[in-house]
Each structure stands twice: as structure tokens, then as C-alpha cells.
Design an enzyme around this catalytic site. Structure first.
Site, PDB file in Angstrom:
ATOM      1  CB  ALA A 133      72.784  15.015  63.635  1.00  0.00           C
ATOM      2  CG  ASN A 199      72.711  17.831  55.954  1.00  0.00           C
ATOM      3  OD1 ASN A 199      72.161  18.524  55.102  1.00  0.00           O
ATOM      4  ND2 ASN A 199      73.200  16.633  55.686  1.00  0.00           N
ATOM      5  CG  HIS A 229      76.660  17.292  66.041  1.00  0.00           C
ATOM      6  ND1 HIS A 229      77.234  17.542  64.817  1.00  0.00           N
ATOM      7  CD2 HIS A 229      76.102  16.067  65.954  1.00  0.00           C
ATOM      8  CE1 HIS A 229      77.017  16.505  64.022  1.00  0.00           C
ATOM      9  NE2 HIS A 229      76.334  15.605  64.688  1.00  0.00           N
TER      10      HIS A 229
HETATM   11  N1  LIG Z   1      69.991  17.332  59.281  1.00  0.00           N
HETATM   12  C1  LIG Z   1      70.873  16.450  59.751  1.00  0.00           C
HETATM   13  O1  LIG Z   1      71.350  16.588  60.868  1.00  0.00           O
HETATM   14  C2  LIG Z   1      71.257  15.253  58.913  1.00  0.00           C
HETATM   15  C3  LIG Z   1      72.029  14.241  59.505  1.00  0.00           C
HETATM   16  C4  LIG Z   1      72.353  13.124  58.730  1.00  0.00           C
HETATM   17  C5  LIG Z   1      71.937  13.026  57.393  1.00  0.00           C
HETATM   18  N2  LIG Z   1      71.200  14.044  56.864  1.00  0.00           N
HETATM   19  C6  LIG Z   1      70.757  13.982  55.438  1.00  0.00           C
HETATM   20  O2  LIG Z   1      69.944  12.844  55.253  1.00  0.00           O
HETATM   21  C7  LIG Z   1      70.236  12.264  53.992  1.00  0.00           C
HETATM   22  C8  LIG Z   1      69.794  10.806  53.995  1.00  0.00           C
HETATM   23  O3  LIG Z   1      70.531  10.090  54.982  1.00  0.00           O
HETATM   24  P1  LIG Z   1      70.483   8.481  55.036  1.00  0.00           P
HETATM   25  O4  LIG Z   1      71.387   8.070  56.138  1.00  0.00           O
HETATM   26  O5  LIG Z   1      69.085   7.995  55.038  1.00  0.00           O
HETATM   27  O6  LIG Z   1      71.144   8.146  53.604  1.00  0.00           O
HETATM   28  P2  LIG Z   1      71.105   6.773  52.803  1.00  0.00           P
HETATM   29  O7  LIG Z   1      72.218   6.871  51.803  1.00  0.00           O
HETATM   30  O8  LIG Z   1      71.060   5.614  53.729  1.00  0.00           O
HETATM   31  O9  LIG Z   1      69.694   6.807  52.024  1.00  0.00           O
HETATM   32  C9  LIG Z   1      69.391   7.765  51.028  1.00  0.00           C
HETATM   33  C10 LIG Z   1      68.150   7.298  50.274  1.00  0.00           C
HETATM   34  O10 LIG Z   1      67.692   8.336  49.415  1.00  0.00           O
HETATM   35  C11 LIG Z   1      67.459   7.834  48.101  1.00  0.00           C
HETATM   36  N3  LIG Z   1      67.703   8.953  47.184  1.00  0.00           N
HETATM   37  C12 LIG Z   1      68.848   9.630  46.999  1.00  0.00           C
HETATM   38  N4  LIG Z   1      68.662  10.619  46.096  1.00  0.00           N
HETATM   39  C13 LIG Z   1      67.356  10.564  45.721  1.00  0.00           C
HETATM   40  C14 LIG Z   1      66.560  11.323  44.830  1.00  0.00           C
HETATM   41  N5  LIG Z   1      67.083  12.336  44.109  1.00  0.00           N
HETATM   42  N6  LIG Z   1      65.256  10.988  44.690  1.00  0.00           N
HETATM   43  C15 LIG Z   1      64.728   9.956  45.389  1.00  0.00           C
HETATM   44  N7  LIG Z   1      65.436   9.204  46.276  1.00  0.00           N
HETATM   45  C16 LIG Z   1      66.745   9.504  46.421  1.00  0.00           C
HETATM   46  C17 LIG Z   1      68.434   6.673  47.957  1.00  0.00           C
HETATM   47  O11 LIG Z   1      67.981   5.756  46.968  1.00  0.00           O
HETATM   48  C18 LIG Z   1      68.354   6.076  49.374  1.00  0.00           C
HETATM   49  O12 LIG Z   1      67.195   5.272  49.493  1.00  0.00           O
HETATM   50  C19 LIG Z   1      71.742  12.510  53.823  1.00  0.00           C
HETATM   51  O13 LIG Z   1      72.101  12.517  52.458  1.00  0.00           O
HETATM   52  C20 LIG Z   1      71.930  13.870  54.463  1.00  0.00           C
HETATM   53  O14 LIG Z   1      71.817  14.908  53.496  1.00  0.00           O
HETATM   54  C21 LIG Z   1      70.846  15.140  57.584  1.00  0.00           C
END
Ligand SMILES: NC(=O)c1ccc[n+]([C@@H]2O[C@H](COP(=O)([O-])OP(=O)(O)OC[C@H]3O[C@@H](n4cnc5c(N)ncnc54)[C@H](O)[C@@H]3O)[C@@H](O)[C@H]2O)c1
Length: 276
Positions: A133, A199, A229
Site C-alpha cells: 500500500a 504491513n 501513508h
Molecule cells: N503490504 C501491504 O501494504 C498490505 C496492504 C493490505 C493488506 N495486506 C495483507 O494482505 C492480506 C490479504 O488482504 P485481502 O484484502 O485480500 O484480504 P481478504 O480477507 O479479502 O482475503 C484473504 C483471503 O485469504 C484466504 N486465506 C486466509 N488465510 C489463509 C490460509 N492460511 N491459507 C490459505 N488461504 C487463506 C481467505 O480465504 C481469503 O480468500 C491481509 O490479510 C494483509 O495481511 C498487505
């Protein structure tokens, strides 16, 4: 050249990522294998079928990592959460497969970070950390080589976005009329106390001065609509300030859209003749 891609997670990031790849890939990959939770299989199947033939000629959803790894992905992308990094990250790297993780906050756990790097070293593959992000990771990682004097990451969100975090105990989120700083500390402490927001702090720390020397400020601000941010840096080669106001992902408003596009960029850089 990347032909077989693995993906962990089928939520908001996955949906935006697949649409971006469908628009930008010069030709479909040969296969895309997606790991999701057992209770998300039907949703994941429906999502991936939309991209059959557009992102990859073969698309398969799995609820077990070993069957996904058996399909021979050249790179696996985690877009699922910190638990998925802990559960699957070491296994992917130990299998000799490049891993990209978007839930970089998981790396605030030093033992896990070390384990991932040890497996990558042992099998000769690499751990990729997309910018997510935040912005300015390119110049921050370059400036690190010139010596970072000071780096401050500020996360500014509407008060309601801090609901169900320790800020809920510290502030009356419903009554705020002006911006309020409720946390100042190291990136390590921010990741520990605010794991849902770890993150970006982790990505900034890993690109720049590390978890102990990266200062973090968390602000509840009733005057912003989206998550903002800011990264302010003084270094040997440049002083700079980057401000990103991310737009929310339609499928998951807690995630801002640049996150998925940063993964799409990483994938395209593995496919296109020019890397940028
Ligand atoms: N680096 C960054 O700037 C940043 C920004 C936003 C989100 N993120 C990360 O990205 C992740 C995902 O975001 P999103 O918006 O897609 O979330 P989301 O909740 O829409 O989707 C998460 C998906 O992962 C699956 N999942 C969860 N745990 C799992 C596991 N152990 N094994 C297999 N599948 C699994 C869920 O079933 C779902 O399909 C967030 O949890 C966060 O940690 C990082």
C-alpha cells in the site's frame, strides 16, 4: 520466464490482481494454482473461472498446499494474511520455489523472518516483498545504501478505521474533532501492538532502517476519507517525503488498491522483457 504461478488467498487482493493481470499479460500463463481455505473453495472457484483463458490456460483451486506445490509453480504469491505466511511460507521456500509475500507484517517476528531467509538460502530461491500500500520503497531501499539518518512512517486513518485496535481504549473514536496521535514508537512495537496495521510499517522498516530504527506514528484523523501513508526520510543521498492516499479495495475496504497492483507489477516484471 514465468509460466506457472501459485497464489495463496482468493479475497480482495486476489480479485484486483487477477483483473490487472488479465488486462496486462501479453499472453495467458500456462497455469494458475490458488490455495484457499476449505470454506472459501466455492468463491475461489467462481473467481478463478472468470480468468480461465485470460490469466492462465489452466486454473485450479486447492485447499491443500502440497497439491498446489505438486503442480510445479515457479513462484507463489501470498495474499492471504499473517497466518498464511507463518503456515505456508517456510514450506514453499523449502520446496525451492520463489515466494512473494504481501503480509509483510508477519516478518516483524524475527524468528519467522530468519527461518524464511534460511530456507531461501538453502534452496537457492528468493523472498520477494512487493511495496504493497505504500510508495517510495524504491528510493528508500536505494537511500539505505547511502546511510539512513532518520525515517518516520506516519499512518493516518479515519477514526472508525482504528476500531477494534488498542486505539479504541485510548480514544473516544466517535467524538474526535481533530487529528490525534495515539502511538509513537518503533516499527517493531507498532507491529506488535497494532498487528492489523503492521504491513506498511514492516515494509518501510525492511526497505530502510530496520524495525528498531524506523519510527512510526499512528493518527486518527476525522478529516481524511481514506488511509494515508506518509514516509519522511533523511539520508546520505536524498531527503524526501512521500504521501500516498490509497483508494479502498471494493471487496475489502481495509485493503487499499495499490497493494494488489504492486503484486501485479511484480508478476509482470517476471514476464515482460523490460523490468521496471
Ligand atoms: N503490504 C501491504 O501494504 C498490505 C496492504 C493490505 C493488506 N495486506 C495483507 O494482505 C492480506 C490479504 O488482504 P485481502 O484484502 O485480500 O484480504 P481478504 O480477507 O479479502 O482475503 C484473504 C483471503 O485469504 C484466504 N486465506 C486466509 N488465510 C489463509 C490460509 N492460511 N491459507 C490459505 N488461504 C487463506 C481467505 O480465504 C481469503 O480468500 C491481509 O490479510 C494483509 O495481511 C498487505
Amino acid at each position: 520466464m514465468l509460466e506457472r504461478l501459485g497464489m495463496i488467498g482468493s479475497g480482495g487482493i486476489a480479485a484486483t490482481l487477477l483483473e490487472a493481470l488479465a488486462c496486462e499479460l501479453p499472453a495467458p500463463l500456462s497455469r494458475l494454482d490458488c490455495l484457499t481455505m476449505s470454506d472459501s473453495m466455492a468463491t475461489a472457484e467462481a473467481l478463478l473461472q472468470q480468468y480461465h483463458g485470460r490469466v492462465a490456460d489452466t486454473v485450479v483451486v486447492h485447499d491443500d498446499l502440497s497439491t498446489l506445490l505438486g503442480c510445479g509453480p515457479q513462484m507463489v504469491i501470498e495474499c492471504a494474511g499473517h497466518g498464511a505466511v507463518r503456515e505456508h511460507g517456510p514450506v514453499v521456500l523449502a520446496a525451492g520455489i520463489d515466494l512473494a509475500i504481501i503480509s509483510t507484517g508477519a516478518l516483524a517476528d524475527e524468528a519467522l523472518h530468519t527461518e524464511l531467509l534460511q530456507w531461501a538460502g538453502a534452496t537457492g530461491v528468493r523472498l520477494f516483498l512487493p511495496s504493497g500500500a505504500v510508495g517510495g520503497v524504491d528510493i528508500l531501499a536505494a537511500a539505505r545504501l547511502s546511510g539512513i539518518e532518520d525515517v518516520v512512517y506516519t499512518s493516518r486513518k479515519p477514526p472508525q478505521a482504528w476500531r477494534s485496535t488498542p486505539a479504541d481504549q485510548l480514544l473516544n473514536l466517535d467524538a474526535l474533532s481533530s487529528e490525534t496521535i495515539f502511538f509513537e514508537g518503533t516499527a517493531r512495537a507498532a507491529a506488535r501492538d497494532y498487528p492489523q496495521n503492521a504491513n506498511v510499517a514492516a515494509t518501510v522498516a525492511l526497505a530502510g532502517a530496520g524495525f528498531e530504527r524506523t519510527k512510526v506514528r499512528l493518527i486518527a484523523d476525522p478529516h481524511v476519507r481514506h488511509n494515508v501513508h506518509e514516509v519522511s526520510v533523511r539520508s546520505g543521498c536524498a531527503d524526501f517525503h512521500v504521501r500516498i492516499e490509497g483508494k479502498p479495495s471494493p471487496a475489502n475496504p481495509k485493503t487499499s488498491l495499490p497493494t494488489a497492483f504492486s503484486i501485479a507489477r511484480l508478476v509482470l516484471n517476471r514476464v515482460m522483457a523490460q523490468v521496471i
